[in-house]
Design a protein around this motif. Structure first.
Motif, mmCIF file in Angstrom:
data_model
loop_
_atom_site.group_PDB
_atom_site.id
_atom_site.type_symbol
_atom_site.label_atom_id
_atom_site.label_comp_id
_atom_site.label_asym_id
_atom_site.label_seq_id
_atom_site.Cartn_x
_atom_site.Cartn_y
_atom_site.Cartn_z
ATOM 1 N N UNK A 249 40.209 47.445 31.778
ATOM 2 C CA UNK A 249 39.468 47.636 33.028
ATOM 3 C C UNK A 249 38.637 46.398 33.352
ATOM 4 N N UNK A 250 37.974 45.838 32.340
ATOM 5 C CA UNK A 250 37.170 44.632 32.573
ATOM 6 C C UNK A 250 38.031 43.452 33.012
ATOM 7 N N UNK A 251 39.215 43.351 32.421
ATOM 8 C CA UNK A 251 40.127 42.275 32.825
ATOM 9 C C UNK A 251 40.562 42.446 34.287
ATOM 10 N N UNK A 252 40.870 43.674 34.661
ATOM 11 C CA UNK A 252 41.288 43.932 36.048
ATOM 12 C C UNK A 252 40.152 43.611 37.019
ATOM 13 N N UNK A 253 38.927 43.977 36.629
ATOM 14 C CA UNK A 253 37.770 43.682 37.468
ATOM 15 C C UNK A 253 37.585 42.166 37.607
ATOM 16 N N UNK A 254 37.714 41.445 36.488
ATOM 17 C CA UNK A 254 37.569 39.987 36.529
ATOM 18 C C UNK A 254 38.660 39.350 37.376
ATOM 19 N N UNK A 255 39.898 39.836 37.214
ATOM 20 C CA UNK A 255 41.015 39.286 37.991
ATOM 21 C C UNK A 255 40.816 39.503 39.489
ATOM 22 N N UNK A 256 40.118 40.589 39.841
ATOM 23 C CA UNK A 256 39.863 40.879 41.255
ATOM 24 C C UNK A 256 38.628 40.156 41.768
ATOM 25 N N UNK A 257 37.935 39.436 40.883
ATOM 26 C CA UNK A 257 36.738 38.707 41.295
ATOM 27 C C UNK A 257 35.566 39.611 41.637
ATOM 28 N N UNK A 258 35.441 40.747 40.932
ATOM 29 C CA UNK A 258 34.428 41.741 41.285
ATOM 30 C C UNK A 258 33.442 42.012 40.151
ATOM 31 N N UNK A 259 33.278 41.070 39.230
ATOM 32 C CA UNK A 259 32.380 41.302 38.097
ATOM 33 C C UNK A 259 30.920 41.427 38.526
ATOM 34 N N UNK A 260 30.577 40.924 39.703
ATOM 35 C CA UNK A 260 29.194 41.047 40.177
ATOM 36 C C UNK A 260 28.931 42.399 40.826
ATOM 37 N N UNK A 261 29.985 43.196 41.037
ATOM 38 C CA UNK A 261 29.814 44.490 41.736
ATOM 39 C C UNK A 261 30.313 45.676 40.919
ATOM 40 N N UNK A 262 31.000 45.402 39.803
ATOM 41 C CA UNK A 262 31.522 46.485 38.967
ATOM 42 C C UNK A 262 31.129 46.230 37.523
ATOM 43 N N UNK A 263 30.587 47.248 36.880
ATOM 44 C CA UNK A 263 30.285 47.193 35.455
ATOM 45 C C UNK A 263 31.089 48.271 34.738
ATOM 46 N N UNK A 264 31.769 47.871 33.677
ATOM 47 C CA UNK A 264 32.529 48.804 32.849
ATOM 48 C C UNK A 264 31.836 48.921 31.494
ATOM 49 N N UNK A 265 31.522 50.141 31.073
ATOM 50 C CA UNK A 265 30.820 50.351 29.813
ATOM 51 C C UNK A 265 31.625 51.267 28.896
ATOM 52 N N UNK A 266 31.554 50.994 27.594
ATOM 53 C CA UNK A 266 32.001 51.964 26.589
ATOM 54 C C UNK A 266 30.770 52.799 26.277
ATOM 55 N N UNK A 267 30.715 53.982 26.881
ATOM 56 C CA UNK A 267 29.485 54.772 26.823
ATOM 57 C C UNK A 267 29.799 56.244 27.064
ATOM 58 N N UNK A 268 29.129 57.111 26.340
ATOM 59 C CA UNK A 268 29.208 58.549 26.555
ATOM 60 C C UNK A 268 28.420 58.894 27.818
ATOM 61 N N UNK A 269 28.961 59.804 28.627
ATOM 62 C CA UNK A 269 28.265 60.157 29.866
ATOM 63 C C UNK A 269 26.860 60.698 29.573
ATOM 64 N N UNK A 270 26.663 61.274 28.390
ATOM 65 C CA UNK A 270 25.353 61.821 28.022
ATOM 66 C C UNK A 270 24.318 60.731 27.765
ATOM 67 N N UNK A 271 24.771 59.488 27.650
ATOM 68 C CA UNK A 271 23.859 58.375 27.388
ATOM 69 C C UNK A 271 23.575 57.527 28.623
ATOM 70 N N UNK A 272 24.129 57.892 29.773
ATOM 71 C CA UNK A 272 23.857 57.143 31.007
ATOM 72 C C UNK A 272 22.449 57.495 31.481
#
Length: 443
Positions: A249-272
């Protein structure tokens, strides 16, 4: 043993108290059963030992995954014919213990016909201890289900099997949930177009606008956040427990040039903890939550939304049980596909969301759409079989083929469904901000 197929057929019909609907083809080349029907191919005697030591669904699953059983002919037809004999039969409320199984077997063997057939089955199966379960199987877990650690392990089993494998099955969209097709059951539209239509439908239901914050729970390979940012101008956060999903997912975001608008986390929803968000999408994730945790899940998402914020919960549901029935976890799914996964009726899902404080505004059933989506995934897998096996293992590829084909049949026969529930955190003044009709997301 030249008539192995007829002996297997006789034993199956006696055990099931019903005609067996498929032809049987045994390892010795013999065949028996109705002409013109798909054939159940028993490649090795070991398949019989698996069924003798573990009768029912799990024994069949182990034989299939190990390659001891196969189907020659249309797999969907075969599964539909078999479902009434195996998957739809009443099962014991509790798993059989060794003592209970011995007592049941001893009782059955008092019947002369059963005793004779049992001896023949043992002779056909050949000597040997119970075969080892295929390596793709998850052993029964001890302890409390749906802890953060156990959920992470379950997600890793299902999703961390290789991004290349999922790419072959899902196609370029990398969307692992029900698509929305223009025509059913067949007709116009490709899988890619149907998945784009689903993502856009979710965005329209959420009423996304430029500058809003979107949280995608169980973001997979990032397709939803990418679509929402590219087409609706939001800022997005996606969370997943799968390390492999997050990496791609991070690679796809970087390839689309959107790293400043999309954050991908390895995180449990209970920890957001960085709310409030204007909208939350949860697409094909809530099946992993578990009934005991579902209210907590709904409360956590409610707390993360700003007043007036919307939730789109896209979730597979089962049919309600009768008063005398008890919910039973599907052994094949639990051991090979979704460990600890649970399905709830749509009424229960709506009730839990309302208990958490949400106002449920719209429910849309997409059952037939998922059946067609699954058939498209199976077609992709079959067309890329050699590459899929190389990307994972023969057993894993066989698991996915059986799971997706059987699921397609279940959706087609209305045994399970899938629903999109649109809910809102309505402010204290009662102004939900929802449009007066569905027209805004239907056009």
């Amino acid at each position: 043993m030249a008539d192995s197929a007829s002996r297997i057929l006789a034993f199956a019909e006696h055990a099931l108290s019903s005609p067996f609907p498929l032809r049987v083809r045994a390892w010795d080349g013999s065949e028996a059963g109705p002409s013109g029907a798909p054939a159940l191919v028993v490649r090795r005697r070991r398949a019989l030992r698996r069924l003798l030591y573990r009768p029912g669904e799990l024994g069949l699953a182990r034989a299939w995954v190990a390659g001891d059983l196969d189907v020659d002919g249309d797999l969907y037809t075969a599964l539909d014919l078999l479902s009434g004999l195996f998957w739809d039969r009443d099962e014991p409320e509790t798993p059989p213990t060794a003592l209970r199984s011995l007592r049941r077997t001893a009782s059955a063997l008092r019947d002369p016909a059963t005793y004779r057939l049992a001896r023949e089955a043992l002779a056909l199966a050949g000597p040997g201890l119970p075969p080892v379960a295929p390596q793709e199987e998850v052993r029964r877990r001890a302890g409390i289900a749906h802890t953060k650690r156990r959920d992470k392990e379950a997600i890793a089993h299902h999703y961390d099997v290789g991004n290349d494998f999922y790419g072959l099955v899902l196609g370029p969209s990398l969307v692992y949930s029900c698509a929305v097709w223009p025509e059913l059951p067949q007709g116009a539209g490709t899988l890619e177009e149907a998945q784009r239509a689903k993502l856009d439908l979710v965005c329209r239901k959420l009423g996304l606008r430029e500058g809003q914050r979107l949280l995608d729970v169980g973001c997979g390979w990032g397709s939803m956040v990418l679509h929402a940012v590219e087409h609706y101008g939001v800022r997005a956060t996606g969370v997943t427990l799968s390390v492999e999903q997050a990496a791609l997912a991070r690679k796809r975001v970087a390839d689309a040039g959107l790293t400043d608008r999309i954050e991908i986390r390895v995180q449990d929803y209970r920890d957001v903890r960085d709310g409030p968000y204007d909208a939350i999408s949860s697409i094909g994730m809530a099946e992993h939550v578990g009934s005991e945790r579902y209210l907590e899940y709904a409360q956590d998402l409610y707390a993360l939304l700003a007043p007036g914020g919307r939730l789109l919960n896209h979730q597979i549901g089962r049919r309600p049980l009768r008063a005398e029935e008890e919910y039973r976890i599907d052994e094949f799914i639990d051991r090979y596909v979704f460990p600890d996964g649970e399905l709830a009726p749509i009424g229960v899902t709506v009730s839990r969301l309302e208990e958490a404080g949400f106002e449920v505004r719209d429910v849309e059933a997409l059952r037939e759409h998922y059946a067609r989506t699954l058939r498209a995934w199976v077609a992709n897998l079959e067309a890329n079989w050699k590459q899929a096996v190389a990307a994972t293992s023969p057993g894993r590829a066989r698991v996915w083929r059986l799971y997706m084909a059987a699921s397609a049949v279940s959706f087609e026969r209305n045994r399970i469904g899938v629903n999109q529930v649109l809910a809102v955190r309505t402010p204290a003044d009662g102004r939900s901000g929802l449009p007066p009709t569905r027209r805004s997301w239907l056009s």
